[in-house]
Design a protein around this motif. Structure first.
Motif, PDB file in Angstrom:
ATOM      1  N   PRO A   1     -11.126 -24.984  44.600  1.00 12.40           N
ATOM      2  CA  PRO A   1     -12.222 -25.323  43.681  1.00 12.40           C
ATOM      3  C   PRO A   1     -11.899 -25.031  42.220  1.00 12.40           C
ATOM      4  CG  PRO A   1     -13.066 -24.158  45.595  1.00 12.40           C
ATOM      5  CD  PRO A   1     -11.578 -24.092  45.677  1.00 12.40           C
ATOM      6  N   LEU A   2     -11.101 -23.989  41.968  1.00 11.96           N
ATOM      7  CA  LEU A   2     -10.748 -23.676  40.581  1.00 11.96           C
ATOM      8  C   LEU A   2      -9.865 -24.768  39.986  1.00 11.96           C
ATOM      9  CD1 LEU A   2     -10.060 -19.825  40.774  1.00 11.96           C
ATOM     10  CD2 LEU A   2     -12.204 -21.037  40.335  1.00 11.96           C
ATOM     11  N   GLU A   3      -8.960 -25.300  40.786  1.00 16.41           N
ATOM     12  CA  GLU A   3      -8.130 -26.413  40.317  1.00 16.41           C
ATOM     13  C   GLU A   3      -8.989 -27.646  40.047  1.00 16.41           C
ATOM     14  OE1 GLU A   3      -5.324 -26.851  43.436  1.00 16.41           O
ATOM     15  OE2 GLU A   3      -3.965 -25.295  42.700  1.00 16.41           O
ATOM     16  N   MET A   4      -9.943 -27.908  40.951  1.00 11.95           N
ATOM     17  CA  MET A   4     -10.840 -29.044  40.760  1.00 11.95           C
ATOM     18  C   MET A   4     -11.653 -28.882  39.476  1.00 11.95           C
ATOM     19  SD  MET A   4     -12.138 -31.904  41.835  1.00 11.95           S
ATOM     20  CE  MET A   4     -11.562 -32.007  43.525  1.00 11.95           C
ATOM     21  N   LEU A   5     -12.150 -27.683  39.241  1.00  9.94           N
ATOM     22  CA  LEU A   5     -12.917 -27.393  38.031  1.00  9.94           C
ATOM     23  C   LEU A   5     -12.092 -27.697  36.784  1.00  9.94           C
ATOM     24  CD1 LEU A   5     -15.580 -25.808  36.968  1.00  9.94           C
ATOM     25  CD2 LEU A   5     -14.028 -23.871  36.777  1.00  9.94           C
ATOM     26  N   HIS A   6     -10.852 -27.254  36.787  1.00 11.66           N
ATOM     27  CA  HIS A   6      -9.967 -27.458  35.636  1.00 11.66           C
ATOM     28  C   HIS A   6      -9.709 -28.946  35.392  1.00 11.66           C
ATOM     29  CE1 HIS A   6      -6.758 -26.803  32.780  1.00 11.66           C
ATOM     30  NE2 HIS A   6      -5.887 -27.414  33.571  1.00 11.66           N
ATOM     31  N   LYS A   7      -9.456 -29.691  36.468  1.00 19.13           N
ATOM     32  CA  LYS A   7      -9.179 -31.123  36.322  1.00 19.13           C
ATOM     33  C   LYS A   7     -10.412 -31.885  35.841  1.00 19.13           C
ATOM     34  CE  LYS A   7      -5.527 -31.139  39.820  1.00 19.13           C
ATOM     35  NZ  LYS A   7      -5.137 -31.565  41.189  1.00 19.13           N
ATOM     36  N   LEU A   8     -11.569 -31.521  36.368  1.00 19.37           N
ATOM     37  CA  LEU A   8     -12.794 -32.188  35.939  1.00 19.37           C
ATOM     38  C   LEU A   8     -13.067 -31.943  34.460  1.00 19.37           C
ATOM     39  CD1 LEU A   8     -15.121 -31.501  39.006  1.00 19.37           C
ATOM     40  CD2 LEU A   8     -14.368 -33.744  38.211  1.00 19.37           C
ATOM     41  N   ARG A   9     -12.785 -30.727  33.993  1.00 20.84           N
ATOM     42  CA  ARG A   9     -13.023 -30.450  32.574  1.00 20.84           C
ATOM     43  C   ARG A   9     -12.105 -31.287  31.687  1.00 20.84           C
ATOM     44  NH1 ARG A   9     -12.596 -27.632  27.805  1.00 20.84           N
ATOM     45  NH2 ARG A   9     -14.570 -26.657  27.179  1.00 20.84           N
ATOM     46  N   ASN A  10     -10.864 -31.407  32.095  1.00 17.79           N
ATOM     47  CA  ASN A  10      -9.938 -32.223  31.313  1.00 17.79           C
ATOM     48  C   ASN A  10     -10.391 -33.681  31.255  1.00 17.79           C
ATOM     49  OD1 ASN A  10      -8.281 -30.059  30.774  1.00 17.79           O
ATOM     50  ND2 ASN A  10      -6.845 -30.491  32.443  1.00 17.79           N
ATOM     51  N   GLN A  11     -10.864 -34.199  32.391  1.00 20.88           N
ATOM     52  CA  GLN A  11     -11.243 -35.606  32.439  1.00 20.88           C
ATOM     53  C   GLN A  11     -12.541 -35.886  31.692  1.00 20.88           C
ATOM     54  OE1 GLN A  11      -9.333 -37.913  33.425  1.00 20.88           O
ATOM     55  NE2 GLN A  11      -7.771 -36.656  34.408  1.00 20.88           N
ATOM     56  N   MET A  12     -13.486 -34.953  31.734  1.00 18.75           N
ATOM     57  CA  MET A  12     -14.783 -35.224  31.108  1.00 18.75           C
ATOM     58  C   MET A  12     -14.679 -35.300  29.587  1.00 18.75           C
ATOM     59  SD  MET A  12     -17.064 -31.867  30.668  1.00 18.75           S
ATOM     60  CE  MET A  12     -16.477 -30.519  29.634  1.00 18.75           C
ATOM     61  N   LEU A  13     -13.607 -34.755  29.017  1.00 22.11           N
ATOM     62  CA  LEU A  13     -13.441 -34.769  27.568  1.00 22.11           C
ATOM     63  C   LEU A  13     -12.750 -36.033  27.067  1.00 22.11           C
ATOM     64  CD1 LEU A  13     -12.363 -31.054  26.983  1.00 22.11           C
ATOM     65  CD2 LEU A  13     -14.614 -32.079  26.618  1.00 22.11           C
ATOM     66  N   ARG A  14     -12.320 -36.886  27.985  1.00 24.95           N
ATOM     67  CA  ARG A  14     -11.591 -38.087  27.572  1.00 24.95           C
ATOM     68  C   ARG A  14     -12.538 -39.139  27.010  1.00 24.95           C
ATOM     69  NH1 ARG A  14      -7.733 -40.074  32.262  1.00 24.95           N
ATOM     70  NH2 ARG A  14      -7.814 -41.857  30.845  1.00 24.95           N
ATOM     71  N   ASP A  15     -12.174 -39.680  25.862  1.00 19.65           N
ATOM     72  CA  ASP A  15     -12.989 -40.712  25.224  1.00 19.65           C
ATOM     73  C   ASP A  15     -12.700 -42.104  25.769  1.00 19.65           C
ATOM     74  OD1 ASP A  15     -14.283 -38.909  23.536  1.00 19.65           O
ATOM     75  OD2 ASP A  15     -12.648 -38.984  22.070  1.00 19.65           O
ATOM     76  N   ASP A  16     -11.595 -42.259  26.513  1.00 19.77           N
ATOM     77  CA  ASP A  16     -11.214 -43.599  26.959  1.00 19.77           C
ATOM     78  C   ASP A  16     -11.774 -43.953  28.331  1.00 19.77           C
ATOM     79  OD1 ASP A  16      -9.725 -41.818  28.375  1.00 19.77           O
ATOM     80  OD2 ASP A  16      -7.774 -42.731  27.967  1.00 19.77           O
TER      81      ASP A  16
ATOM     82  N   SER B   1     -14.687 -45.108  30.998  1.00 23.50           N
ATOM     83  CA  SER B   1     -15.901 -45.917  30.958  1.00 23.50           C
ATOM     84  C   SER B   1     -17.118 -45.006  31.074  1.00 23.50           C
ATOM     85  CB  SER B   1     -15.897 -46.926  32.105  1.00 23.50           C
ATOM     86  OG  SER B   1     -15.942 -46.251  33.353  1.00 23.50           O
ATOM     87  N   LEU B   2     -18.281 -45.508  30.664  1.00 20.78           N
ATOM     88  CA  LEU B   2     -19.505 -44.713  30.751  1.00 20.78           C
ATOM     89  C   LEU B   2     -19.799 -44.259  32.184  1.00 20.78           C
ATOM     90  CD1 LEU B   2     -21.894 -46.643  28.304  1.00 20.78           C
ATOM     91  CD2 LEU B   2     -20.571 -44.571  27.860  1.00 20.78           C
ATOM     92  N   PRO B   3     -19.695 -45.138  33.193  1.00 22.00           N
ATOM     93  CA  PRO B   3     -19.976 -44.689  34.563  1.00 22.00           C
ATOM     94  C   PRO B   3     -19.036 -43.586  35.034  1.00 22.00           C
ATOM     95  CG  PRO B   3     -20.032 -47.083  34.445  1.00 22.00           C
ATOM     96  CD  PRO B   3     -19.480 -46.602  33.142  1.00 22.00           C
ATOM     97  N   LEU B   4     -17.736 -43.728  34.748  1.00 19.39           N
ATOM     98  CA  LEU B   4     -16.778 -42.714  35.189  1.00 19.39           C
ATOM     99  C   LEU B   4     -17.029 -41.378  34.500  1.00 19.39           C
ATOM    100  CD1 LEU B   4     -13.383 -44.636  35.446  1.00 19.39           C
ATOM    101  CD2 LEU B   4     -14.603 -43.472  37.283  1.00 19.39           C
ATOM    102  N   ARG B   5     -17.348 -41.445  33.225  1.00 15.58           N
ATOM    103  CA  ARG B   5     -17.574 -40.201  32.492  1.00 15.58           C
ATOM    104  C   ARG B   5     -18.838 -39.504  32.998  1.00 15.58           C
ATOM    105  NH1 ARG B   5     -16.522 -39.604  25.978  1.00 15.58           N
ATOM    106  NH2 ARG B   5     -16.145 -37.352  26.010  1.00 15.58           N
ATOM    107  N   ARG B   6     -19.854 -40.291  33.341  1.00 14.24           N
ATOM    108  CA  ARG B   6     -21.072 -39.703  33.907  1.00 14.24           C
ATOM    109  C   ARG B   6     -20.762 -38.997  35.227  1.00 14.24           C
ATOM    110  NH1 ARG B   6     -24.143 -41.676  37.993  1.00 14.24           N
ATOM    111  NH2 ARG B   6     -26.252 -40.822  38.206  1.00 14.24           N
ATOM    112  N   ASP B   7     -20.039 -39.674  36.120  1.00 15.77           N
ATOM    113  CA  ASP B   7     -19.664 -39.051  37.392  1.00 15.77           C
ATOM    114  C   ASP B   7     -18.936 -37.733  37.155  1.00 15.77           C
ATOM    115  OD1 ASP B   7     -20.762 -40.977  39.014  1.00 15.77           O
ATOM    116  OD2 ASP B   7     -18.910 -42.095  39.287  1.00 15.77           O
ATOM    117  N   CYS B   8     -18.006 -37.754  36.208  1.00 17.28           N
ATOM    118  CA  CYS B   8     -17.184 -36.582  35.936  1.00 17.28           C
ATOM    119  C   CYS B   8     -18.034 -35.427  35.394  1.00 17.28           C
ATOM    120  CB  CYS B   8     -16.098 -36.963  34.934  1.00 17.28           C
ATOM    121  SG  CYS B   8     -14.588 -36.018  35.099  1.00 17.28           S
ATOM    122  N   LEU B   9     -18.937 -35.728  34.473  1.00 17.57           N
ATOM    123  CA  LEU B   9     -19.789 -34.695  33.884  1.00 17.57           C
ATOM    124  C   LEU B   9     -20.703 -34.059  34.932  1.00 17.57           C
ATOM    125  CD1 LEU B   9     -20.754 -36.396  30.505  1.00 17.57           C
ATOM    126  CD2 LEU B   9     -19.722 -34.128  30.729  1.00 17.57           C
ATOM    127  N   ILE B  10     -21.278 -34.877  35.810  1.00 11.97           N
ATOM    128  CA  ILE B  10     -22.180 -34.340  36.835  1.00 11.97           C
ATOM    129  C   ILE B  10     -21.426 -33.414  37.777  1.00 11.97           C
ATOM    130  CG2 ILE B  10     -23.580 -34.957  38.845  1.00 11.97           C
ATOM    131  CD1 ILE B  10     -24.467 -37.459  37.344  1.00 11.97           C
TER     132      ILE B  10
END
Length: 653
Positions: A408-423, A425-434
């Motif tokens: 879970p700690l690795e998953m947390l780290h990867k999700l944080r990296n992805q949620m900060l990406r500006d490139d 799409s809106l749907p993907l970023r929403r999934d990542c943030l949730i």
């Protein structure tokens, strides 16, 4: 304490029930034929994915049950129940057609179910011709039964096992409450297991067992009268009901019903009743060594339970936005595509859809004004959460504990990296943030990390004035900033919708409702963080007011009757639109399951959960990990750019 009394408090002594069995039924061919004849061939093509998944779920329930784990059986049943509710209107049509034409050529759909407490299968119950009531009631029964088996399968001598068993028994009780109050009443000539009486008894039984597990730590460490009395009342109700059940079983000639249950429950009632209080106190005074012989939970078990409780915290908004997930979510097993086609992925396959942004536009709505016109997402500095958190667990607990939670700690780290990406799409970023917000709730109980020499430092910039920033060890700054971005992202989605279409209007309205859901806990988190001005209560209150005002500005179709609760209605007659009928059924099933399956921790057992419980450990879902690894821009030979399946404009040289 006597051995008999100790045995009654033994967490291994719980009751669970078997599942009902059924005969195979072919559903795809007759239902597809009905849609094609009643609506059109194009309509049949739009919903055939749902019909295929419906058929597969039922076939797996019958043919693969012995090969499936208990959590997988639960996944299959939940998926099937959703599909069943989606096609319910078709069964109404079949019944009407059959009544109108007794000589109809079409073979009727007949469901056959057997009593769960009659293993010889001598008295199967047949459904009415093309009737779905028996099928729905039987599936609800099996959902309750499988949850009771999941609860009984856990090692309830551990903190994590006891917590999961307690939640599973609560959900089982909820399913039998629904069976008792709703579904059993529609079944004609029901077997014993589908009578309201037995459903009422099973609701009482599993409620009592859940309460006992919930209070067990207190029951083992003190003898407060109120605790015993609360459990006693639940068991007393179960005892009264089981005697009625046994009489009913005799009338229905179900002699195999386990009559030892009555003895077991009577002993439980007596133990927790008033008459047992004096003996309990005396036993505690005379045998304290027996009490102290209960092993303390090892650190690893405590850590796992804390993480599970964190991810199931009530601070996570209970999102009811069905349409946003149906259209935008990459991970929802049901998807409404741009051409009106409904897609239902098989229950045992994680969905991977192309990002369908056809109803989203790159241009913001002309309704955009005020604060919302200037509401960018907050930005943050990169942070290696995995390293700092893992080091903390090693320091505070041990290396073995850190290994048990590193997934879970690795998953947390990867999700944080992805949620900060500006490139993204809106749907993907929403999934990542949730998903990231849920993971933050999971680790929140371990903050502040006072024992760590290097706790993580969260740095977030003001969304309005990026020159200002806030830098803190406080996890509430991180949570508040993620909530802010979810609010901003949902408003961006709403304002990017094509409001000339019914789908666009519904999606926009629901996206704004979701934004309001996320803004509700934001002030509470902000007060604990003291971040930049964009997180202040005054500013978030202005955002909330503007979102409410924007909802009133959105266009609504002329129809006054909404076919989906709280959403703009289609101007067409819903009965003439098969997709609309399926959506109505999906919404009903989703709402019911949200109400019944409140225990989010049971989703951690699912094969498609981002974080799963496996062998007492929390592990990351390998499929989602791979998706996060591949969530990057890849240029193809056709000149288009693909973002995890979503297409953007062609590139130019």
């Amino acid at each position: 304490m006597s051995n008999q009394s100790w045995q009654l408090l033994n967490p291994e002594t719980v009751l669970s029930i078997p599942l009902k069995k059924t005969d195979p039924v072919e559903l795809y061919l007759p239902l597809r034929k009905l849609v094609a004849s009643k609506y059109s061939e194009s309509d049949a093509e739009k919903v055939e994915s749902v019909l295929e998944t419906l058929n597969k779920c039922r076939r797996d329930m019958v043919e693969r049950r012995g090969d499936l784990s208990l959590p997988m059986q639960r996944d299959c049943l939940i998926h099937y129940f959703k599909c069943l509710c989606m096609v319910e209107s078709l069964f109404t049509s079949l019944s009407s057609d059959a009544d109108a034409d007794a000589d109809a050529d079409a073979d009727p759909i007949i469901f056959v179910w057997y009593d769960a407490f009659n293993p010889e299968h001598e008295e199967g119950v047949f459904s009415q011709r093309n009737g779905i009531q028996l099928e729905k009631a039987a599936v609800v029964f099996n959902l309750g039964a499988i949850c009771s088996q999941i609860a009984a399968s856990y090692d309830r001598t551990t903190a994590l096992g006891r917590h999961l068993a307690m939640e599973a028994f609560k959900v089982a009780a909820n399913f039998f409450f629904q069976l008792w109050k709703v579904f059993a009443k529609d079944v004609v000539s029901a077997t014993l297991d589908l009578t309201p009486l037995l459903a009422q008894f099973l609701h009482a039984l599993f409620s009592a067992q859940a309460s006992e597990l919930e209070l067990q730590p207190q029951l083992l460490n003190d003898a407060r009268y109120a605790l015993h009395q609360s459990v006693h009342l639940l068991y007393a109700r179960a005892v009264t009901l089981i005697h009625n059940v046994l009489r009913a079983a005799k009338l229905k000639h179900v002699y195999c019903f386990d009559r030892t249950w009555a003895t077991h429950l009577s002993e439980k009632e007596g133990f927790f009743g008033n008459s047992s209080m004096h003996s309990w106190n005396l036993a505690q005074a005379e045998a304290p060594q027996r009490e102290s012989s209960i092993p303390e939970q090892p650190d690893a078990e405590c850590v796992a339970e804390i993480l599970v409780r964190g991810i199931c915290r009530r601070s996570i908004p209970n999102l009811q936005q069905i349409y946003v997930d149906l259209i935008l979510s990459e991970y929802n097993p049901f998807k409404l595509m741009k051409d009106g086609k409904l897609v239902a992925y098989p229950w045992d396959m994680p969905p991977r859809y192309p990002t369908d942004s056809a109803i989203l536009s790159s241009l913001m709505s002309s309704l955009l004004s005020g604060i919302l016109a200037l509401l960018p997402l907050k930005k943050s500095e990169p942070l290696n959460l995995y390293e700092s958190l893992r080091n903390y667990f090693v320091l505070k607990y041990s290396e073995s504990v850190a290994k048990r939670v590193e997934g879970p700690l690795e998953m947390l780290h990867k999700l944080r990296n992805q949620m900060l990406r500006d490139d993204l799409s809106l749907p993907l970023r929403r999934d990542c943030l949730i998903r990231y917000f849920k993971c933050l709730c999971m680790i929140e109980p371990f903050f502040p990390m006072n024992a760590s020499p290097n706790p993580p430092v969260f740095v977030w910039y003001n969304a309005i004035n990026p020159q200002q920033d806030s830098s803190q060890h406080n996890i509430h700054l991180e949570k508040a900033s993620v909530l802010f971005n979810l609010v901003a992202l949902c408003t961006h989605i709403a304002l990017s919708c094509d409001l000339t279409t019914i789908q666009g209007c519904r999606l926009a309205m629901e996206a704004l409702n979701e934004a309001l859901n996320w803004v509700s806990p934001l002030p509470g988190e902000s007060k604990k963080a003291s971040g930049t001005i964009d997180l202040s209560e005054q500013y978030t209150s202005k955002i909330k007011n503007e979102i409410v005002g924007l909802k009133h500005k959105f266009p609504h179709p002329q129809s006054d009757v909404s076919s989906l609760p709280e959403y703009p209605a289609s101007t067409n007659d819903p009965s003439s639109d098969v997709t609309e009928q399926f959506l109505l059924g999906y919404c009903k099933a989703h709402s019911l399951l949200q109400e019944v399956c409140e225990a989010a921790c049971l989703d951690l057992l699912s094969a498609v959960s981002p974080v799963k419980i496996k062998d007492g450990n929390l592990v990351a879902n390998a499929t989602l990990e791979a998706a996060l690894e591949n969530m990057s821009l890849q240029e193809t030979s056709d000149g288009y750019m693909y973002i995890a399946g979503g297409v953007t404009e062609p590139t130019t040289n």
